[in-house]
Design an enzyme around this catalytic site. Structure first.
Site, PDB file in Angstrom:
ATOM      1  N   LYS A 185       4.656   4.436   2.728  1.00  0.00           N
ATOM      2  CA  LYS A 185       4.229   3.206   2.070  1.00  0.00           C
ATOM      3  C   LYS A 185       4.318   2.038   3.040  1.00  0.00           C
ATOM      4  CE  LYS A 185       7.345   4.038  -1.123  1.00  0.00           C
ATOM      5  NZ  LYS A 185       8.211   3.940  -2.320  1.00  0.00           N
ATOM      6  N   LYS A 217       5.796  -0.336   7.731  1.00  0.00           N
ATOM      7  CA  LYS A 217       5.212   0.957   7.382  1.00  0.00           C
ATOM      8  C   LYS A 217       6.316   2.000   7.476  1.00  0.00           C
ATOM      9  CE  LYS A 217       1.473   4.029   8.908  1.00  0.00           C
ATOM     10  NZ  LYS A 217       0.284   4.107   9.747  1.00  0.00           N
ATOM     11  N   ASP A 255     -11.029   4.295  13.561  1.00  0.00           N
ATOM     12  CA  ASP A 255     -10.909   4.119  12.113  1.00  0.00           C
ATOM     13  C   ASP A 255     -11.366   2.732  11.668  1.00  0.00           C
ATOM     14  OD1 ASP A 255     -10.361   5.295   9.689  1.00  0.00           O
ATOM     15  OD2 ASP A 255      -8.259   4.690   9.656  1.00  0.00           O
ATOM     16  N   GLY A 302       0.843  -1.196   0.000  1.00  0.00           N
ATOM     17  CA  GLY A 302       0.000   0.000   0.000  1.00  0.00           C
ATOM     18  C   GLY A 302       0.871   1.235   0.000  1.00  0.00           C
ATOM     19  N   LYS A 303       0.321   2.331  -0.510  1.00  0.00           N
ATOM     20  CA  LYS A 303       1.088   3.579  -0.426  1.00  0.00           C
ATOM     21  C   LYS A 303       0.143   4.757  -0.327  1.00  0.00           C
ATOM     22  CE  LYS A 303       1.877   4.317  -5.362  1.00  0.00           C
ATOM     23  NZ  LYS A 303       2.887   4.584  -6.389  1.00  0.00           N
ATOM     24  N   GLY A 304       0.647   5.858   0.190  1.00  0.00           N
ATOM     25  CA  GLY A 304      -0.191   7.037   0.388  1.00  0.00           C
ATOM     26  C   GLY A 304       0.655   8.279   0.512  1.00  0.00           C
ATOM     27  N   THR A 305       0.018   9.331   0.944  1.00  0.00           N
ATOM     28  CA  THR A 305       0.663  10.641   0.996  1.00  0.00           C
ATOM     29  C   THR A 305       1.910  10.635   1.870  1.00  0.00           C
ATOM     30  OG1 THR A 305      -1.584  11.494   0.950  1.00  0.00           O
ATOM     31  CG2 THR A 305       0.150  13.081   1.384  1.00  0.00           C
ATOM     32  N   PHE A 306       1.854   9.951   3.000  1.00  0.00           N
ATOM     33  CA  PHE A 306       2.929  10.062   3.975  1.00  0.00           C
ATOM     34  C   PHE A 306       3.943   8.929   3.908  1.00  0.00           C
ATOM     35  CE2 PHE A 306      -0.429  12.440   6.562  1.00  0.00           C
ATOM     36  CZ  PHE A 306      -0.006  13.655   6.056  1.00  0.00           C
TER      37      PHE A 306
END
Length: 486
Positions: free
Chosen positions: A170, A186, A280, A164-168
């Site tokens: 991976k 992470k 969450d 997975g990866k995102g703004t902040f």
């Protein structure tokens, strides 16, 4: 024990985290780091006899940033909650007023940092499991330091697949070279947590590691740093996201939903008993292990990466799962997790979200106002459970009372469940993932697993031994490991 005092108080404009309007709030900054906001100025702060606040969070170990957008004299408080970056945005009328607040907040944060006893920093403590953590409960946490343990570095792992990866950052599937064990690592870029020339931001072990152990929570094995990254090495559940399995099958039977729901309830009861609100719950954060039991993960990376152009503030959170009290920017407690449970169980049994619209404004309206509807095929028990969990008012919600999880556990939908057997993993999972080994990633998104691993720049797998601790002042204590290899 030092008496908690109000250090500064006054009106601030606070920007909503989801519905991005500005709301006036009267804030009190206290010497223990709590920063609490009210709709009206509290009549009396004597003896703490005041109404519950709408906003309540901690400024301990926060980073402060000034900006002139979207309004002049804005400031942002950013901190790490467990392993997820969170931000709160405020503005005032004058630069002088902003400076006063920033100095006051920084003074409180520095004072708290200096309160950590030196002998506590030296002590190595055993940590078996980590879990999502509430920033305000730092004092209650046991810590684990790397002192007495070999240093963990990026060179200790083989990097296999991107999960997975995102703004902040991976999440990568890694194999520990020494043991051959598989983990999800992470990796967060430090630059998003600390800006250059900003005040030093210290991460202590008490903030990040909590000595918790539960069969349905993902365990944290190690945390360490390089010159430009923070790395969290977490248990890897390779049975796939519940989201993946549900999208394949469209709907689960009530029995299957009951099994997963019971395991989630068990984990939430455990967290709530330790004053931790998970906040969450959504299908993407619910994994299955190789046997088919639930694992609640902490891989949150702000997947959407939707950035507000004016402030460069990232929208984190899947809007479909947001509880009404979160949208209204009121402080929220444990009941927010029961709303999340309601949404995921509705999805499992009905094959769709309870509220959905592509337009976020309309979606928020539905969450706040729309009555819940059910398919005719649903049993009366299931309808009753979902209606209770998806009550708009958190005080009226199933689980929203003082008995918390017990209210949910005693609902007639779960009458057949032996809760002791749930926690002891004695119930037979309704589905066993068809994985051939620990490295089998057939249940992960092809979009990620097909990509090659790049950590930019690739030659910066720093040798941390070459960096003296005083050369990396922002995170002086950031390295530790669970002291037992299972």
């Amino acid at each position: 024990m030092n008496e908690v005092m109000v250090i500064k108080e006054g009106w601030l404009q606070k920007r909503g985290e989801y519905i991005k309007t500005w709301r006036p709030r009267y804030f009190l900054l206290k010497s223990d780091g709590s920063f609490i906001g009210y709709k009206e100025k509290p009549e009396s702060t004597e003896h703490n006899v005041v109404l519950p606040p709408l906003n309540n969070f901690s400024v301990a170990e926060c980073q402060l940033m000034k900006t002139e957008r979207p309004r002049p004299n804005t400031f942002v408080i950013r901190c790490l909650q467990w392993t997820t970056v969170i931000e709160r945005t405020f503005h005032v009328d004058t630069p002088e007023e902003r400076e006063e607040w920033i100095i006051a907040i920084q003074t409180v944060a520095n004072g708290l940092k200096n309160q950590v006893p030196e002998d506590e920093e030296e002590e190595a403590m055993e940590v078996k499991y980590g879990s999502p953590s509430d920033v305000s409960s730092a004092e209650q946490m046991d810590v684990a330091m790397s002192k007495g343990h070999p240093k963990v570095t990026m060179n200790d792992f083989d990097y296999l697949k991107l999960l997975g990866k995102g703004t902040f950052g991976k999440v990568i599937l890694v194999r520990e070279k020494a043991t051959g064990r598989y983990y999800a690592m992470k990796i967060l870029r430090k630059e998003v947590i600390i800006a250059k020339d900003e005040v030093a931001h210290t991460l202590t072990e008490s903030r990040v590691l909590q000595n918790t152990k539960h069969p349905f929570l993902t365990a944290l094995k190690y945390a360490f740093q390089t010159s430009d990254r923070l790395c969290f090495v977490m248990e890897y559940a390779n049975g796939g996201e519940l989201f993946f399995h549900l999208s394949r099958e469209r709907v689960f039977t009530e029995d299957r939903a009951r099994f997963y729901g019971a395991e989630i309830v068990s984990a939430l009861e455990y967290l709530h008993s330790r004053n931790v609100v998970y906040r969450d719950i959504k299908l993407e954060n619910l994994m299955l292990d190789k046997d088919g039991h639930v694992k609640i993960t902490d891989f949150g990376l702000c997947k959407e990466g939707i950035t507000d152009g004016a402030t460069m503030r990232t929208f984190c959170g899947t809007p479909e799962y947001l509880a009404p009290e979160v949208l209204e920017d009121n402080d929220y407690g444990r009941a927010v997790d029961w709303w999340g449970l309601g949404v995921v169980m509705y999805e499992m049994m009905c094959g769709r979200l309870p509220f959905y619209n592509q337009d976020h404004e309309r979606l928020f309206e539905l969450i706040l106002m729309e009555e819940i509807r059910f398919p005719r095929t649903l049993s009366p028990e299931a309808k009753s459970l979902l209606a209770g969990l998806l009550k708009k008012d958190p005080k009226q919600r199933l689980g929203g009372g003082p008995n918390d999880a017990q209210e949910v556990m005693s609902h007639r939908f779960f009458v057949s469940i032996n809760w002791q057997d749930v926690t002891e993993r004695k119930l037979t999972p309704p589905f066993k993932p068809q994985v051939t080994s620990e490295i089998d990633t057939r249940y992960f998104d092809d979009e990620f697993t097909a990509q090659s691993i790049t950590l930019t720049p690739p030659d910066r797998y720093d040798n941390l031994d070459a960096l003296e601790s005083d050369q990396r002042p922002h995170f002086p204590q950031f390295s530790y490991s669970a002291s037992i290899r299972e």
